[in-house]
Design a protein around this motif. Structure first.
Motif, short mmCIF file in Angstrom:
data_model
loop_
_atom_site.label_atom_id
_atom_site.label_comp_id
_atom_site.label_asym_id
_atom_site.label_seq_id
_atom_site.Cartn_x
_atom_site.Cartn_y
_atom_site.Cartn_z
N GLY A 1 -26.92 2.21 36.68
CA GLY A 1 -25.67 1.96 35.95
C GLY A 1 -25.27 0.50 36.06
O GLY A 1 -24.91 -0.15 35.08
N ARG A 2 -25.38 -0.04 37.28
CA ARG A 2 -25.01 -1.44 37.49
C ARG A 2 -25.97 -2.37 36.74
O ARG A 2 -25.57 -3.41 36.21
N LYS B 1 -26.24 4.73 40.63
CA LYS B 1 -25.43 3.52 40.80
C LYS B 1 -26.28 2.29 40.49
O LYS B 1 -25.85 1.37 39.79
N SER C 1 -22.87 -12.37 29.50
CA SER C 1 -23.60 -11.11 29.33
C SER C 1 -24.94 -11.35 28.64
O SER C 1 -25.50 -12.42 28.73
N PHE D 1 -25.64 3.66 27.42
CA PHE D 1 -25.42 2.27 27.83
C PHE D 1 -25.54 1.33 26.63
O PHE D 1 -26.22 1.64 25.65
N MET E 1 -27.85 -10.36 29.44
CA MET E 1 -28.85 -10.79 30.41
C MET E 1 -30.06 -9.86 30.35
O MET E 1 -29.96 -8.70 29.98
N PHE F 1 -27.49 -1.81 33.88
CA PHE F 1 -27.10 -1.82 32.47
C PHE F 1 -25.80 -2.57 32.26
O PHE F 1 -25.62 -3.28 31.27
N GLU F 2 -24.88 -2.43 33.20
CA GLU F 2 -23.60 -3.11 33.09
C GLU F 2 -23.80 -4.63 33.16
O GLU F 2 -23.21 -5.38 32.38
N LEU F 3 -24.64 -5.06 34.10
CA LEU F 3 -24.92 -6.50 34.23
C LEU F 3 -25.61 -7.04 32.99
O LEU F 3 -25.32 -8.15 32.54
#
Lengths: 156, 156
Positions: free
Chosen positions: A25-26, A22, A3, A73, A5, A28-30
């Motif tokens: 959100g992805r 989407k 993480s 996030f 990143m 921030f998740e990555l």
């Protein structure tokens, strides 16, 4: 885990629809807790080349900030003006680029340019487009035309 | 956050080198806590088409399990025999496929087939290849030839 990143993503985000949510959100998740998302938001001049009207940069930025604030996030972020297709991505030091099916070719171009310039290629995360209730992509153009709303519901 | 994705990844993983570790680590990270990673491990018959010898399925599987056990990832996983390029990916219900620069075309094929069959396309995460100390890709072929070791160090 790794993480943390630095992730880049870009767009016009007008209106901010389910596909954009989407994509963001992805991103921030990555990036993960402690990571960072750099959001390239098209300038009014660059976005003006679209086939539909686009709201001013400041309004689009405010909507992005409101959405991100609501989601709480774990990664930090910053919004930068994006004046062309690539922005700083060919030269900046970062880890991953998040793209849609439409913008995957831009991501591949960016890695090709990076390689030509002797820079490390970045990871590319392509999200599949979010489908509207009619089975076709959600896009700002379709929303502007009044075919669907920003959740992908068919407008009758 | 969303997370909890079902992620698919495939390979021969022999020997398990730094590029594979990045591919697998990212797969588990994307799946997230409570998610699941399905690892397609090439069968001996399918892997036998490579230009270099490949150790038997059982040995490759054991090395994968050992690596995953050491990392203590938050997602669950299962290892399935992969008898062809696509395995179950064109038909199975899952969220994201993790590929390398070499296998991105396989991922694009899988989404094309899914669409033809009326299935939802999946997200595709392409990791950039890990470079050896000589600036070229780490690959099993190069390790087998004795050019580099599995960490990408040049063998003198």
């Amino acid at each position: 885990m790794f993480s943390r990143m630095k992730v880049m993503v870009g767009g016009t985000f007008d209106p901010l629809h389910a596909g954009h949510r989407k994509l963001l959100g992805r991103s921030f998740e990555l990036a993960g807790p402690g990571g960072c998302v750099v959001i390239g938001l098209t300038t009014d001049e660059f976005a003006g080349k679209k086939t539909h009207p686009v709201r001013p940069f400041g309004e689009r930025k405010r909507d992005l900030e409101r959405f991100i604030g609501e989601r709480k996030f774990a990664a930090s972020y910053r919004i930068e003006p994006l004046g062309d297709r690539y922005g700083p991505a060919p030269d900046e030091d970062f880890d991953a680029l998040v793209v849609s099916e439409e913008t995957l070719p831009v991501g591949m171009d960016i890695n090709r340019i990076r390689q030509e310039r002797g820079r490390k290629k970045v990871d590319i995360h392509q999200i599949s487009c979010v489908l509207a209730d009619d089975g076709r992509w959600i896009s700002s153009t379709r929303i502007y035309r009044g075919e669907i709303d920003r959740e992908g519901r068919v407008v009758r």
